[in-house]
Enzyme design. Structure first.
Site, PDB file in Angstrom:
ATOM      1  N   SER A  63       0.815  -1.209   0.000  1.00 15.62           N
ATOM      2  CA  SER A  63       0.000   0.000   0.000  1.00 15.62           C
ATOM      3  C   SER A  63       0.851   1.262   0.000  1.00 15.62           C
ATOM      4  CB  SER A  63      -0.921  -0.004   1.222  1.00 15.62           C
ATOM      5  OG  SER A  63      -1.753  -1.139   1.233  1.00 15.62           O
ATOM      6  N   ALA A 136      15.624 -13.244  -0.984  1.00 11.33           N
ATOM      7  CA  ALA A 136      15.314 -14.675  -0.959  1.00 11.33           C
ATOM      8  C   ALA A 136      14.874 -15.097  -2.356  1.00 11.33           C
ATOM      9  CB  ALA A 136      14.228 -14.964   0.070  1.00 11.33           C
ATOM     10  N   ASP A 179       0.982  -9.769  10.789  1.00 13.20           N
ATOM     11  CA  ASP A 179       0.550  -9.998   9.409  1.00 13.20           C
ATOM     12  C   ASP A 179       1.173 -11.290   8.885  1.00 13.20           C
ATOM     13  OD1 ASP A 179      -0.852  -9.520   7.074  1.00 13.20           O
ATOM     14  OD2 ASP A 179       0.685  -8.209   6.213  1.00 13.20           O
TER      15      ASP A 179
END
Length: 408
Positions: A63, A136, A179
């Site tokens: 966001s 990663a 989250d």
């Protein structure tokens, strides 16, 4: 005596406002206004800037930020770089969130644990803040779940075991993730996990940890009180206390953990529907079910984690975290002490499919480079949240997959 024209005065005022805005962001997010001149000089010697990196492609969008795969032009090492727009942060009042994310990542990086994405450095230009993080290359767990449909029991035991180790570590540092979801669980070169995205995280004071909590009737009148919690996290993994006058706690992460174990085995989260509102109603009513022939030990574990009252979830009353979860029959035979050194059950994808940032691109992130990145994204599709080009985009998520919102 010379006088300024109205247009000149307006321009000067606008420039002054711009400078003051930048100073405000720096003061709130970096604390640099409180550092001594000697500290600043020492920092400049080693600090990176945007022109030190070649930006290859977008690998994630949130966001309030965009994540790029970039290469340090001096060392050739690839990083995931998260870029925040300063004015956007101020406009949306997210300064505290970004500072908290930086603080949490610094704590975890300095701890030396392999279970988390590392923060290499931070820097800024006139309009943006940059977090340079370890990359990663094997992507996120949701991509693997999408491509495989589900994990077998052995794979689920292994990866949920590593997630539990990460939660133990986080919570012992008094940090809530808030989250937790497959999309925020990355896989390193050896296919072991690394938790990422601490934009919704919270550093607890010891005295703020919950004591005795009970969930009241959601239909009862709130007597005009403002709710203690506003939306934090992603709809499918939100714990029910977020809807009530109950602060989130470490137990909220355990709820999300239970949802993830369910999703590993079935391929989809336990609470899913067409809209967030309907998902929330299912969560509040504990409205979920197990497919036929669901693994009995896994079912028992999930049922003991997906409990409406936070202080009754498995693990919340452990003197040492999270011994009761480790001892659950689902993890029989799993050695948690050697788990991080054990060969992962998932195999690495073909190395030929890994994207490498080309050396011949122009460093920096100016208008020309942003245009190139946009064209690249349009040509190859939005693989933003998939760091491995051989895996499906995480936009192809399970039914009802929602985006993250972090409002405190």
């Amino acid at each position: 005596m010379q006088t300024q024209s109205p247009s000149t005065s307006a321009a000067a005022a606008a420039a002054a406002d711009d400078v003051e805005t930048t100073r405000s962001v720096v003061a709130q997010l970096d604390g640099s206004d409180q550092r001594s001149a000697n500290d600043k000089m020492a920092t400049r010697v080693h600090k990176r800037k945007v022109d030190d990196f070649i930006f290859g492609k977008v690998v994630g969008e949130g966001s309030f930020s965009t994540v790029y795969l970039a290469k340090d032009k001096h060392t050739g090492r690839q990083y995931a770089i998260k870029a925040y727009e300063k004015l956007h942060i101020l406009k949306e009042r997210k300064s505290d969130d970004v500072r908290r994310e930086k603080d949490v990542m610094n704590i975890l990086t300095n701890s030396g644990s392999s279970l988390f994405v590392r923060l290499s450095c931070t820097f800024q230009d006139r309009g943006r803040l940059f977090f340079v993080m370890s990359y990663a290359k094997n992507g996120d767990m949701l991509s693997f779940l999408n491509s495989m449909d589900s994990f077998d029991i052995t794979c689920t035991q292994f990866y949920s075991g590593e997630i539990l180790l990460a939660l133990e570590y986080l919570h012992n540092l008094n940090i809530q993730h808030r989250d937790l979801k497959p999309e925020n669980i990355l896989l390193d070169d050896n296919m072991h996990i690394k938790l990422t995205d601490f934009g919704c995280s919270k550093i607890n004071n010891l005295e703020s940890e919950m004591e005795t909590l009970n969930i009241s009737n959601p239909n009862e009148n709130n007597n005009g009180k403002e709710r203690a919690n506003s939306f934090v996290g992603t709809a499918q993994y939100i714990s029910p206390e977020i809807f009530y006058e109950i602060p989130t706690s470490f137990s909220s992460d355990l709820w999300a953990f239970g949802c993830i174990v369910y999703q590993m085995i079935t391929g989809y989260p336990p609470f899913r529907c067409r809209t967030d509102y309907l998902i929330f109603r299912k969560i509040m009513n504990l409205d979920y079910s197990f497919p036929d022939e669901f693994h009995e030990d896994a079912k028992d574990l999930i049922e003991k984690l997906l409990v409406l009252e936070p202080n009754k979830r498995l693990g919340t009353e452990d003197a040492k975290r999270y011994t009761s979860i480790r001892a659950h029959s689902f993890y029989k035979g799993l050695n948690f002490d050697t788990l991080l050194k054990t060969k992962a059950p998932l195999s690495c994808p073909d190395n030929n499919n890994y994207y490498q940032v080309p050396d011949n691109l122009e460093p920096g992130l100016g208008p020309k480079q942003l245009t190139r990145l946009l064209v690249c994204d349009e040509l190859y599709g939005h693989s933003s949240k998939n760091t491995n080009t051989s895996l499906p985009s995480t936009s192809d998520a399970a039914e009802g997959q929602s985006t993250t919102s972090c409002e405190k």
